[in-house]
Design an enzyme around this catalytic site. Sequence first.
Site, PDB file in Angstrom:
ATOM      1  N   LYS A 415      -4.184 -10.533   2.431  1.00 41.46           N
ATOM      2  CA  LYS A 415      -3.642 -10.158   3.732  1.00 41.46           C
ATOM      3  C   LYS A 415      -4.518 -10.818   4.784  1.00 41.46           C
ATOM      4  O   LYS A 415      -5.741 -10.792   4.678  1.00 41.46           O
ATOM      5  CB  LYS A 415      -3.677  -8.638   3.891  1.00 41.46           C
ATOM      6  CG  LYS A 415      -3.539  -8.152   5.331  1.00 41.46           C
ATOM      7  CD  LYS A 415      -4.010  -6.717   5.504  1.00 41.46           C
ATOM      8  CE  LYS A 415      -4.240  -6.399   6.970  1.00 41.46           C
ATOM      9  NZ  LYS A 415      -4.653  -5.009   7.205  1.00 41.46           N
ATOM     10  N   TRP A 515       2.886  -3.216   5.003  1.00 46.13           N
ATOM     11  CA  TRP A 515       3.196  -2.004   5.778  1.00 46.13           C
ATOM     12  C   TRP A 515       2.150  -1.690   6.846  1.00 46.13           C
ATOM     13  O   TRP A 515       1.938  -0.530   7.196  1.00 46.13           O
ATOM     14  CB  TRP A 515       3.392  -0.795   4.857  1.00 46.13           C
ATOM     15  CG  TRP A 515       4.389  -1.029   3.775  1.00 46.13           C
ATOM     16  CD1 TRP A 515       5.752  -1.118   3.890  1.00 46.13           C
ATOM     17  CD2 TRP A 515       4.117  -1.211   2.370  1.00 46.13           C
ATOM     18  NE1 TRP A 515       6.337  -1.344   2.660  1.00 46.13           N
ATOM     19  CE2 TRP A 515       5.358  -1.414   1.713  1.00 46.13           C
ATOM     20  CE3 TRP A 515       2.951  -1.232   1.608  1.00 46.13           C
ATOM     21  CZ2 TRP A 515       5.462  -1.621   0.341  1.00 46.13           C
ATOM     22  CZ3 TRP A 515       3.054  -1.445   0.244  1.00 46.13           C
ATOM     23  CH2 TRP A 515       4.286  -1.632  -0.378  1.00 46.13           C
ATOM     24  N   HIS A 516       1.508  -2.721   7.383  1.00 43.47           N
ATOM     25  CA  HIS A 516       0.484  -2.509   8.403  1.00 43.47           C
ATOM     26  C   HIS A 516       0.976  -2.960   9.777  1.00 43.47           C
ATOM     27  O   HIS A 516       0.204  -3.469  10.583  1.00 43.47           O
ATOM     28  CB  HIS A 516      -0.806  -3.262   8.033  1.00 43.47           C
ATOM     29  CG  HIS A 516      -1.450  -2.751   6.783  1.00 43.47           C
ATOM     30  ND1 HIS A 516      -2.469  -3.426   6.146  1.00 43.47           N
ATOM     31  CD2 HIS A 516      -1.215  -1.634   6.049  1.00 43.47           C
ATOM     32  CE1 HIS A 516      -2.830  -2.745   5.062  1.00 43.47           C
ATOM     33  NE2 HIS A 516      -2.082  -1.655   4.987  1.00 43.47           N
ATOM     34  N   TYR A 517       2.251  -2.784  10.049  1.00 41.67           N
ATOM     35  CA  TYR A 517       2.786  -3.225  11.336  1.00 41.67           C
ATOM     36  C   TYR A 517       2.263  -2.328  12.459  1.00 41.67           C
ATOM     37  O   TYR A 517       1.955  -1.148  12.260  1.00 41.67           O
ATOM     38  CB  TYR A 517       4.326  -3.256  11.307  1.00 41.67           C
ATOM     39  CG  TYR A 517       4.998  -2.012  10.794  1.00 41.67           C
ATOM     40  CD1 TYR A 517       5.314  -0.968  11.654  1.00 41.67           C
ATOM     41  CD2 TYR A 517       5.330  -1.874   9.444  1.00 41.67           C
ATOM     42  CE1 TYR A 517       5.945   0.171  11.195  1.00 41.67           C
ATOM     43  CE2 TYR A 517       5.970  -0.735   8.972  1.00 41.67           C
ATOM     44  CZ  TYR A 517       6.268   0.288   9.852  1.00 41.67           C
ATOM     45  OH  TYR A 517       6.891   1.423   9.396  1.00 41.67           O
ATOM     46  N   HIS A 518       2.172  -2.894  13.633  1.00 44.32           N
ATOM     47  CA  HIS A 518       1.562  -2.195  14.764  1.00 44.32           C
ATOM     48  C   HIS A 518       2.030  -2.850  16.068  1.00 44.32           C
ATOM     49  O   HIS A 518       2.719  -3.865  16.054  1.00 44.32           O
ATOM     50  CB  HIS A 518       0.031  -2.246  14.652  1.00 44.32           C
ATOM     51  CG  HIS A 518      -0.522  -3.630  14.467  1.00 44.32           C
ATOM     52  ND1 HIS A 518      -0.539  -4.258  13.234  1.00 44.32           N
ATOM     53  CD2 HIS A 518      -1.039  -4.525  15.339  1.00 44.32           C
ATOM     54  CE1 HIS A 518      -1.064  -5.471  13.358  1.00 44.32           C
ATOM     55  NE2 HIS A 518      -1.366  -5.661  14.622  1.00 44.32           N
TER      56      HIS A 518
END
Length: 581
Positions: A415, A515-518
Amino acid sequence: MGIWWWRLILVSLAGILFSPKHGASQRVTGMKYTFMKNASSAPSVSYYEYEYIVIGGGTAGCPLAATLSEKHKVLVLERGPSPYGNPNITNLDAFGAALSDTSPNSPSQRFISQDGVINSRARVLGGGSCLNAGFYTRASPYYVREAGWDGKLVKKSYEWVERVVAFEPIVRQWQSAVRGGLLEVGVLPYNGFTFDHIRGTKVGGTIFDQHGHRHTAADLLEYANPTQLTVLLQATVSKILFTNKGSRSRPVASGVIFMDALGREHRVYLKQGPKSEIIVSAGALGSPQLLMLSGIGAERELRKHNIDVVLNQPLVGQGMSDNPMNAIFVPSPVPVEVSLIEVVGITNVGSYIEAASGQMFTSRSPRDYGMFSPKIGQFSKLPPKQRSPEAVAKAIEKMGMLEPAAFRGGFILEKIMGPISTGELQLETSDPNDNPSVSFNYFKDPRDLRRCVQGIRTIEKVIESKAFSRFRYHNMSASVLLNMTANSPVNLLPKHSNTATSLEQFCRDTVMTIWHYHGGCQVGRVVDARYKVIGVDALRVIDGSTFNCSPGTNPQATVMMLGRYMGVKILRERLAGAETE
């Protein structure tokens, strides 16, 4: 001294006696809170009872509400159900089952970005901590300084969270081999087990205890004063209400409208007073979406959906980011344990290396493959724009035909930090149950693509390291595995092709989400340094939508910390204000 003080003392003592370093487990499976109710039981209108209304009982909302309830009456409105009693949330071996459930009552809600990458958002008390791979790691000191946070309070807030939900994982053979490979190829130094974000290789924390049971942000409600807190489940907020005290005054958030599971409308109005507030903690998609639905957003876009404009704020929904993930599947000649993320290599080139392994069986889906199954949308055979429902269904069908041996092995992933590339969020409809339209523009900035390439090169070296040699077939080079991952029917078996894939193309074609959207309500753009929405009063946003970049290697620890941190800050603000009045 009230009974809730004794409750808090007991929780603190339990945290000291049974913290991760002591290797003990805090099992809370089946735990219920007296303050947790279904929204259908709420009155149709509630006046002036609550000083704080927290919209979203997720990773930030639960610790925030628990903290505020120490001194004030708090209402939490959560659109999803309770996580307790759901084995697909609780058990590590069932990872992926909740994410693969696309029914209306699922604790996860699937969405597909405009980029074509399949993703999920939480719809359950505890938020994303009920669905994720469990890795727990703090933000770096640099990140804390850049955010302008109080370092001492940040540390105390992390520790408050960790006493309940964080554990040291049991590192077995596959994860040990990845760790050894990272050290062998120069991802140094070795930092052992630590929650801290330190360059080199380390074993991070996990929210799964030694029995394989997940502990979530909902467990932090154990800290709450039960006489001061109400949590309403399956309460979907459709609008924040505002009042204006005069033609020149700023709009003031005064209440909310929400719908229960039966479709009945409810209204709740804040207790009158200058300190009462509504706090939005609905996540990186939900928070900007709700601001827009409530009239805060770009005027032109709001009018398209016949939404009355409260504040023309075109920066709502801007700066959306999702950290791209790319992975290589490594079939193993020997059995491997089931593991999610435990070891991480924090490189000096802007990428993080992690791994997951083992065949995961569930009662419903005996051939789910953990983090990398097309059943949960993690599908890298085709470039993102070609990942149609038909293509995913075909991949799932083919996966069901494979022998169990085909699933033996694991993935090593990378990532990139940041990322630098950003996109935007817009409303699709005025229904809060519908997903908004969101784009992340993966690899739009060439620096992100370079980091991905460097991360894949590091993975190739780890695969070919002596430390990892037991878990790979020696007639399969890293380049063969790369081509196999990019071209297989279900991310697992090779297609017979002599065409080599460039690393740049591999990154673009096999990109998935971690799944680390921000973003969407960022500090300095939509909210100020105290997380107050700029241009209106009595309204804050406190969650990952305020981040400019994802903290640490994995953000959940920092999102939980932020809930506690801002809860304490708000209590301190009120105390300081009371002392000067």
